[in-house]
Design an enzyme around this catalytic site. Structure first.
Site, PDB file in Angstrom:
ATOM      1  CE  LYS A 116      43.248  46.584  33.640  1.00  0.00           C
ATOM      2  NZ  LYS A 116      43.699  47.678  34.517  1.00  0.00           N
ATOM      3  CE  LYS A 199      39.842  38.810  41.882  1.00  0.00           C
ATOM      4  NZ  LYS A 199      40.973  39.688  41.764  1.00  0.00           N
ATOM      5  CE  LYS A 202      34.738  47.790  38.544  1.00  0.00           C
ATOM      6  NZ  LYS A 202      35.716  47.464  37.566  1.00  0.00           N
TER       7      LYS A 202
END
Ligand code: TRP
Length: 336
Positions: A116, A199, A202
């Site tokens: 992140k 995977k 979104k």
């Protein structure tokens, strides 16, 4: 409701916009199934969500939508404790105490923090680094024995266990040390339709890679029609050599309940085109009633308000008990 014979189980989802069918199959769908076996506590993790930049009005909307989606997916507020994280102050309060036994070294080594930080390089904030400590507080406040987690949250659960053990060693038995709960049929890891080696997410830059819980039938079918497959024509489960087709079979299995061999037999000798449309239709048909129920709930703000209020009260009571114990153990004077 709170049955002392049953183990407690905690999970939460961030209200960060679209929920994919991968989140549904891997997590949310199973939440409803666990309600009879365990004392389930489910939260909408809005405190976690602000560790990346959010638009206030959008966050409010997403929080309400996720509440409605939880209920539409079968979480029954009469059976489980269902609440919004920021409505229950103990989450922040316990985080502060746990911060004093968490090391910057272990937090900065977390894979998700590193990912992140790279993705939000303009906003590497303390909250992002402290995210797993807040998550530990979520779990430990409810003395949860079990936490259903996917692979991406395993490291955070490991840290939760470490913090619980560390606290218990320093101050005496206080927290239940939680275990991960592996769901029976969770082999269903849903991959991107655009790149089956990744995977489904979104945040995929290709919107055809993921299907959301809100996509309408045409959109769902269009995305499945475009799903990446391979060059031979067999509809056969072989994740290593045929990751695209195997992913579609997994999705078909998850949404229809048919086993993989049954699905293989059903489509033996048929073309990829026909198969993809069938998968799309199965998904769209399963989403339709959930979408309708979610819309109905969102139109009934009074009901949702009541659910949130009752959930917050229940969560407040349970979490307060643990927090009082923690405050006593660390040496805070009783205030009341
Ligand atoms: N971090 C989790 C996720 O993004 C959400 C979450 C917050 C959570 N607190 C939790 C999951 C506690 C399990 C237990 O998926």
């Amino acid at each position: 409701m709170a049955d002392t014979e049953k183990k407690s189980l905690f999970s939460a989802v961030q209200p960060s916009g679209a929920v994919t069918i991968g989140n549904y199959i891997g997590a949310i769908r199973n939440f409803a199934k666990l309600q009879d076996e365990f004392n389930c506590i489910y939260a909408v993790a809005d405190l976690h969500a602000i560790t990346v930049r959010q638009e206030a009005a959008v966050l409010r909307r997403n929080t309400l939508e996720l509440m409605a989606l939880f209920i539409a997916c079968g979480i029954d507020p009469a059976k489980s404790v269902l609440f919004v994280q920021s409505h229950v102050p103990a989450h922040c309060e316990l985080t502060w105490v746990l911060n004093t036994i968490a090391y910057p070294g272990e937090l900065s080594r977390m894979t998700q923090f590193k990912d992140k930080s790279a993705r939000h390089a303009d906003n590497v904030n303390m909250g992002l680094m402290d995210y797993p400590v807040l998550m530990a507080s979520d779990i430990l406040l409810y003395q949860a024995a079990l936490v259903p987690v996917g692979a991406d949250q395993k490291q955070h659960l490991e840290l939760t266990r470490d913090l619980a053990i560390r606290f218990n060693n320093r101050y005496g038995q206080t927290f239940t040390v939680p275990d991960g709960y592996i769901l029976k049929d969770s082999g269903a890891r849903v991959m991107s339709l655009a790149d089956p080696s990744k995977k489904m997410s979104k945040s995929d830059e290709n919107p055809n890679g993921f299907v959301t819980m809100g996509d309408d039938k045409d959109t769902v079918i269009r995305k499945f029609k475009r799903a990446v497959t391979d060059s031979d024509a067999d509809i056969r489960y072989d994740p290593e050599h045929k990751p695209g087709i195997s992913n579609l079979l997994t999705i078909y299995h998850a949404f229809t309940g048919k086993s993989i061999p049954e699905a293989e037999a059903e489509f033996a000798g048929k073309g990829y085109g026909e198969f993809k449309i069938a998968v799309g239709e199965a998904v769209a048909d399963a989403l339709a009633p959930i979408q309708a129920e979610k819309a109905r709930l969102l139109a009934d703000k009074a009901y949702l308000g009541e659910v949130m209020k009752k959930g917050a009260e229940q969560a407040f009571r349970i979490s307060r008990k643990t927090l009082s114990k923690v405050y006593r153990k660390v040496g805070f004077l009783a205030g009341e």
